[in-house]
Design an enzyme around this catalytic site. Structure first.
Site, PDB file in Angstrom:
ATOM      1  NE  ARG A 105      -2.507   0.690   3.619  1.00 33.24           N
ATOM      2  CZ  ARG A 105      -3.276   1.212   4.564  1.00 33.24           C
ATOM      3  NH1 ARG A 105      -4.572   1.330   4.368  1.00 33.24           N
ATOM      4  NH2 ARG A 105      -2.766   1.607   5.687  1.00 33.24           N
ATOM      5  CB  THR A 109      -1.730   7.182  -3.419  1.00 36.57           C
ATOM      6  OG1 THR A 109      -1.161   5.860  -3.449  1.00 36.57           O
ATOM      7  CG2 THR A 109      -0.755   8.174  -4.023  1.00 36.57           C
ATOM      8  CG  ASP A 201       1.858  -2.617   9.231  1.00 38.49           C
ATOM      9  OD1 ASP A 201       2.039  -3.803   8.916  1.00 38.49           O
ATOM     10  OD2 ASP A 201       1.965  -1.680   8.418  1.00 38.49           O
ATOM     11  CG  ASP A 204       5.479  -3.148  10.273  1.00 40.70           C
ATOM     12  OD1 ASP A 204       6.239  -3.655   9.429  1.00 40.70           O
ATOM     13  OD2 ASP A 204       5.163  -1.943  10.281  1.00 40.70           O
TER      14      ASP A 204
HETATM   15  C1  PRP Z   1      -1.532  -4.249   4.618  1.00 47.06           C
HETATM   16  C2  PRP Z   1      -2.463  -5.446   4.712  1.00 47.06           C
HETATM   17  C3  PRP Z   1      -3.254  -5.351   3.444  1.00 47.06           C
HETATM   18  C4  PRP Z   1      -3.382  -3.861   3.258  1.00 47.06           C
HETATM   19  C5  PRP Z   1      -4.734  -3.427   3.701  1.00 47.06           C
HETATM   20  O1  PRP Z   1      -0.489  -4.542   3.775  1.00 47.06           O
HETATM   21  O2  PRP Z   1      -1.788  -6.668   4.855  1.00 47.06           O
HETATM   22  O3  PRP Z   1      -2.624  -5.927   2.329  1.00 47.06           O
HETATM   23  O4  PRP Z   1      -2.382  -3.242   4.093  1.00 47.06           O
HETATM   24  O5  PRP Z   1      -4.936  -2.095   3.441  1.00 47.06           O
HETATM   25  P1  PRP Z   1      -5.964  -1.578   2.335  1.00 47.06           P
HETATM   26  O6  PRP Z   1      -7.219  -2.365   2.538  1.00 47.06           O
HETATM   27  O7  PRP Z   1      -6.120  -0.122   2.665  1.00 47.06           O
HETATM   28  O8  PRP Z   1      -5.366  -1.792   0.988  1.00 47.06           O
HETATM   29  P2  PRP Z   1       0.734  -3.530   3.517  1.00 47.06           P
HETATM   30  O9  PRP Z   1       0.471  -2.696   2.335  1.00 47.06           O
HETATM   31  O10 PRP Z   1       1.077  -2.827   4.789  1.00 47.06           O
HETATM   32  O11 PRP Z   1       1.866  -4.515   3.073  1.00 47.06           O
HETATM   33  P3  PRP Z   1       2.591  -5.702   3.849  1.00 47.06           P
HETATM   34  O12 PRP Z   1       1.613  -6.856   3.891  1.00 47.06           O
HETATM   35  O13 PRP Z   1       3.741  -5.970   2.978  1.00 47.06           O
HETATM   36  O14 PRP Z   1       2.967  -5.227   5.221  1.00 47.06           O
HETATM   37  N1  URA Z   2      -2.943  -2.518   7.046  1.00 43.26           N
HETATM   38  C1  URA Z   2      -2.671  -2.985   8.297  1.00 43.26           C
HETATM   39  O1  URA Z   2      -1.807  -3.850   8.465  1.00 43.26           O
HETATM   40  N2  URA Z   2      -3.367  -2.472   9.329  1.00 43.26           N
HETATM   41  C2  URA Z   2      -4.320  -1.550   9.159  1.00 43.26           C
HETATM   42  O2  URA Z   2      -4.943  -1.136  10.165  1.00 43.26           O
HETATM   43  C3  URA Z   2      -4.573  -1.069   7.869  1.00 43.26           C
HETATM   44  C4  URA Z   2      -3.866  -1.585   6.825  1.00 43.26           C
END
Ligand code: PRP
Ligand code: URA
Length: 210
Positions: A105, A109, A201, A204
């Site tokens: 993400r 944006t 997150d 994380d």
């Molecule tokens: C997080 C989560 C989803 C996304 C959700 O991933 O695992 O994929 O955010 O957010 P959204 O519904 O607003 O798109 P992130 O982009 O942090 O990546 P990661 O899994 O690599 O930590």
């Molecule tokens: N992605 C996450 O991991 N946590 C949130 O709360 C939103 C997006």
């Protein structure tokens, strides 16, 4: 709210989700809980898989015994947090095929940016269960499902752990044909697109990268 939404409110899932939400839960415990909760979620999302029977011999006698009706499954992990759920699901159904959609993400944006895509070549013949713990704006889930549809998937379910009401609405608008399974729908998103009260997150917390 949408009729395609399935809230999985099993007490064990709700209990484990509360433990995961706690700020003080360690990476090790969080990862263990994702694994355990994934098995329970998997149990619910596959609850209606069709059965057939097969003639077998028990040590006592012959019987027509229930067995899965050859429904071919493919789990798709939305990287990277999806991998946390994937492991637990594979504990329960080790024979499932696995695909990966790599998305992150963009912090400014909140749009999903794709960096990887690999799924089984016969994805069109499989029931696809896409997994990602968090559905916030749903931009990632919408993009992942669109990518799977473009790649030929036509029978898709989306499984997450936690959703925001804004995300549920957006997802259902974009993909009304895709059932959405979640353990909880929280109150709202904050201005940075994080779920409140949420669990922070997910990536994380699973991988200890913060
Ligand atoms: C997080 C989560 C989803 C996304 C959700 O991933 O695992 O994929 O955010 O957010 P959204 O519904 O607003 O798109 P992130 O982009 O942090 O990546 P990661 O899994 O690599 O930590
Ligand atoms: N992605 C996450 O991991 N946590 C949130 O709360 C939103 C997006």
């Amino acid at each position: 709210m949408t009729t395609n939404l399935h809230i999985i409110d099993h007490p064990l899932i709700q209990h484990k989700l509360t433990l995961m939400r706690r700020r003080e839960t360690s990476t090790r415990t969080f990862r263990q809980l994702v694994n355990e909760i994934a098995m329970l979620l998997c149990y619910e999302v596959t609850r209606d898989l069709p059965l057939t029977t097969e003639l077998i011999n028990t040590p006592m006698e012959e019987m027509d015994a229930p067995i899965l009706a050859g429904k071919k499954l493919c789990f798709v992990s939305v990287l990277r947090a999806g991998n946390g759920l994937l492991d637990g699901m594979l504990n329960l159904i080790p024979s499932a095929r696995v695909g990966h959609v790599g998305l992150y993400r963009d912090h400014d944006t909140l749009q999903a940016v794709e960096y990887y895509y690999k799924v089984p070549s016969d994805i069109a013949d499989r029931l696809v269960i896409a997994v990602d713990p968090m559905l916030a704006t749903a931009n990632s889930a919408i993009a992942a499902v669109q990518r799977l549809k473009d790649g030929g998937a036509n029978n898709i379910r989306f499984l997450c752990l936690l959703a925001a009401p804004e995300g549920v609405e957006a997802f259902n608008k974009a993909h009304p044909d895709v059932p959405l399974y979640t353990a909880a729908v929280d109150r709202q998103l904050n201005e940075a697109g994080y779920i409140l009260p949420g669990l922070g997150d997910a990536g994380d917390r699973i991988f200890g990268t913060k």
